[in-house]
Design a protein around this motif. Structure first.
Motif, PDB file in Angstrom:
ATOM      1  N   ALA A  90       0.839  -1.201   0.000  1.00  0.00           N
ATOM      2  CA  ALA A  90       0.000   0.000   0.000  1.00  0.00           C
ATOM      3  C   ALA A  90       0.870   1.246   0.000  1.00  0.00           C
ATOM      4  CB  ALA A  90      -0.922   0.007   1.213  1.00  0.00           C
ATOM      5  N   ASP A  91       0.516   2.189  -0.848  1.00  0.00           N
ATOM      6  CA  ASP A  91       1.178   3.489  -0.906  1.00  0.00           C
ATOM      7  C   ASP A  91       0.068   4.534  -1.000  1.00  0.00           C
ATOM      8  OD1 ASP A  91       2.830   5.640  -1.207  1.00  0.00           O
ATOM      9  OD2 ASP A  91       3.661   5.039  -3.144  1.00  0.00           O
ATOM     10  N   THR A 102      -2.049   8.187   0.700  1.00  0.00           N
ATOM     11  CA  THR A 102      -2.113   9.402   1.503  1.00  0.00           C
ATOM     12  C   THR A 102      -3.558   9.603   1.930  1.00  0.00           C
ATOM     13  OG1 THR A 102      -0.292  10.436   0.298  1.00  0.00           O
ATOM     14  CG2 THR A 102      -1.732  11.888   1.561  1.00  0.00           C
ATOM     15  N   GLY A 134      -4.095  12.489   7.914  1.00  0.00           N
ATOM     16  CA  GLY A 134      -3.254  11.451   8.503  1.00  0.00           C
ATOM     17  C   GLY A 134      -1.905  11.360   7.810  1.00  0.00           C
ATOM     18  N   ALA A 152       1.285   9.661   5.696  1.00  0.00           N
ATOM     19  CA  ALA A 152       1.373   8.814   4.511  1.00  0.00           C
ATOM     20  C   ALA A 152       1.522   7.358   4.931  1.00  0.00           C
ATOM     21  CB  ALA A 152       2.562   9.235   3.653  1.00  0.00           C
ATOM     22  N   ILE A 153       0.908   6.482   4.168  1.00  0.00           N
ATOM     23  CA  ILE A 153       0.969   5.052   4.436  1.00  0.00           C
ATOM     24  C   ILE A 153       1.810   4.388   3.351  1.00  0.00           C
ATOM     25  CG2 ILE A 153      -0.365   2.919   4.580  1.00  0.00           C
ATOM     26  CD1 ILE A 153      -2.717   4.603   5.580  1.00  0.00           C
ATOM     27  N   ASN A 154       2.872   3.756   3.761  1.00  0.00           N
ATOM     28  CA  ASN A 154       3.737   3.029   2.835  1.00  0.00           C
ATOM     29  C   ASN A 154       4.031   1.668   3.460  1.00  0.00           C
ATOM     30  OD1 ASN A 154       5.587   2.127   0.982  1.00  0.00           O
ATOM     31  ND2 ASN A 154       6.761   4.023   0.920  1.00  0.00           N
ATOM     32  N   VAL A 155       3.286   0.656   3.047  1.00  0.00           N
ATOM     33  CA  VAL A 155       3.353  -0.670   3.655  1.00  0.00           C
ATOM     34  C   VAL A 155       3.718  -1.714   2.602  1.00  0.00           C
ATOM     35  CG1 VAL A 155       2.035  -2.477   4.833  1.00  0.00           C
ATOM     36  CG2 VAL A 155       1.631  -0.066   5.387  1.00  0.00           C
ATOM     37  N   ILE A 187      -4.000  -2.569   8.087  1.00  0.00           N
ATOM     38  CA  ILE A 187      -3.627  -1.195   7.767  1.00  0.00           C
ATOM     39  C   ILE A 187      -4.792  -0.333   8.245  1.00  0.00           C
ATOM     40  CG2 ILE A 187      -2.968   0.435   5.970  1.00  0.00           C
ATOM     41  CD1 ILE A 187      -2.089  -1.933   4.265  1.00  0.00           C
ATOM     42  N   ASN A 211      -7.808   1.934   9.023  1.00  0.00           N
ATOM     43  CA  ASN A 211      -8.698   2.739   8.191  1.00  0.00           C
ATOM     44  C   ASN A 211      -8.612   2.402   6.700  1.00  0.00           C
ATOM     45  OD1 ASN A 211      -9.525   4.301  10.502  1.00  0.00           O
ATOM     46  ND2 ASN A 211      -7.591   5.438  10.304  1.00  0.00           N
ATOM     47  N   VAL A 212      -7.945   1.284   6.356  1.00  0.00           N
ATOM     48  CA  VAL A 212      -7.803   0.912   4.950  1.00  0.00           C
ATOM     49  C   VAL A 212      -8.165  -0.554   4.720  1.00  0.00           C
ATOM     50  CG1 VAL A 212      -6.202   0.671   2.993  1.00  0.00           C
ATOM     51  CG2 VAL A 212      -6.026   2.647   4.527  1.00  0.00           C
ATOM     52  N   ALA A 269      -8.710  10.222   0.203  1.00  0.00           N
ATOM     53  CA  ALA A 269      -7.476   9.445   0.063  1.00  0.00           C
ATOM     54  C   ALA A 269      -7.015   9.436  -1.378  1.00  0.00           C
ATOM     55  CB  ALA A 269      -7.708   8.005   0.550  1.00  0.00           C
TER      56      ALA A 269
END
Length: 249
Positions: free
Chosen positions: A41-42, A44, A48, A50-53, A74, A76-77, A195
């Motif tokens: 996952a990449d 925004t 919140g 940034a999400i980079n998983v 993850i 909220n995703v 998002a």
């Protein structure tokens, strides 16, 4: 003279061994590669970080060839249950297989939500070429049902129309510059006020297949046998002649 023949025999013997080895080696020393992962996952999210998983639970033909996580979360995703990946290579045939599987997926993106019982991606590379497929069991998102066996690069827009907030590419298949094939079972692209970014669920990459590794055969085998004969015959005669000389002397 005897020492000279032995030295010559040793050199030719090394050449013969090299010829046998050359006959056994594949045309290319680089084997086919394969890899897989379960989630990446990449994103925004508004308000919140940034999400980079990920890629999570990665596997590769060079090891580790399998990977597993009991769950993925993850906030909220996305949440999932058991997720596994596998990437293997048969060195005898050159065949490569990779796959990824994610169970019990729950999604919330761009103000829409959905759930999927099982998401799987498969990729195979053989001497005939690369092929891939995806399976989506009991899947819905944004009020739409997801096909169980989608054709390659099936796109679902949510909401339907020319400017979707969320776009799902199912059974995404990408031919890479190196000749490998990447199969993403679900590739989600989101572009909304809430998002933006990408999420990939179940990804497998493979190929191209490695050349098979045969036993020493063909020209390499005959050259090797010929050189071995060229060594054995003169050295053998030299040893016999030496023994006769010792006996008669």
């Amino acid at each position: 003279m005897h020492k000279h023949m032995v030295r010559r025999g040793g050199v030719v013997g090394l050449l013969a061994a090299a010829a046998l080895v050359a006959g056994a080696l594949p045309a290319s020393a680089a084997p086919g590669d394969g890899s897989a992962f379960v989630v990446s996952a990449d994103l925004t999210l508004v308000g919140g970080p940034a999400i980079n998983v990920g890629p999570l639970a990665p596997s590769h033909t060079d090891g580790p060839t399998t990977a597993e996580v009991a769950s993925v979360s993850i906030p909220n995703v996305l949440t999932t249950g058991l997720a596994t990946s596998e990437a293997t290579r048969d060195d005898a045939t050159g065949v490569v297989h990779s796959e990824a599987s994610v169970a019990n997926v729950a999604l919330t993106l761009g103000g829409f939500s959905g759930s999927i019982g099982l998401v799987e991606a498969f990729c195979d590379a053989t001497q005939s070429g690369n092929s891939g497929s995806s399976s989506i069991i009991n899947g819905t998102f944004g009020g739409q049902s997801l096909p169980a066996s989608p054709p390659p690069n099936t796109v679902i827009a949510i909401p339907p129309g020319p400017t979707p907030v969320v776009s799902l590419t199912l059974n995404e298949q990408i031919t890479n510059p190196d000749g490998s094939l990447t199969v993403n079972a679900i590739h989600i692209r989101v572009n909304s006020l809430l998002a933006s970014g990408d999420v990939i669920i179940s990804s497998a990459t493979c190929g191209p297949a490695a050349p098979p590794i045969p036993m020493a055969s063909g020209l390499g085998l005959w050259i090797g046998l010929g050189l071995l004969g060229a060594v054995a015959i003169p050295v053998g005669f030299t040893v016999i002649r030496k023994r006769r000389t010792l006996v008669t002397g």
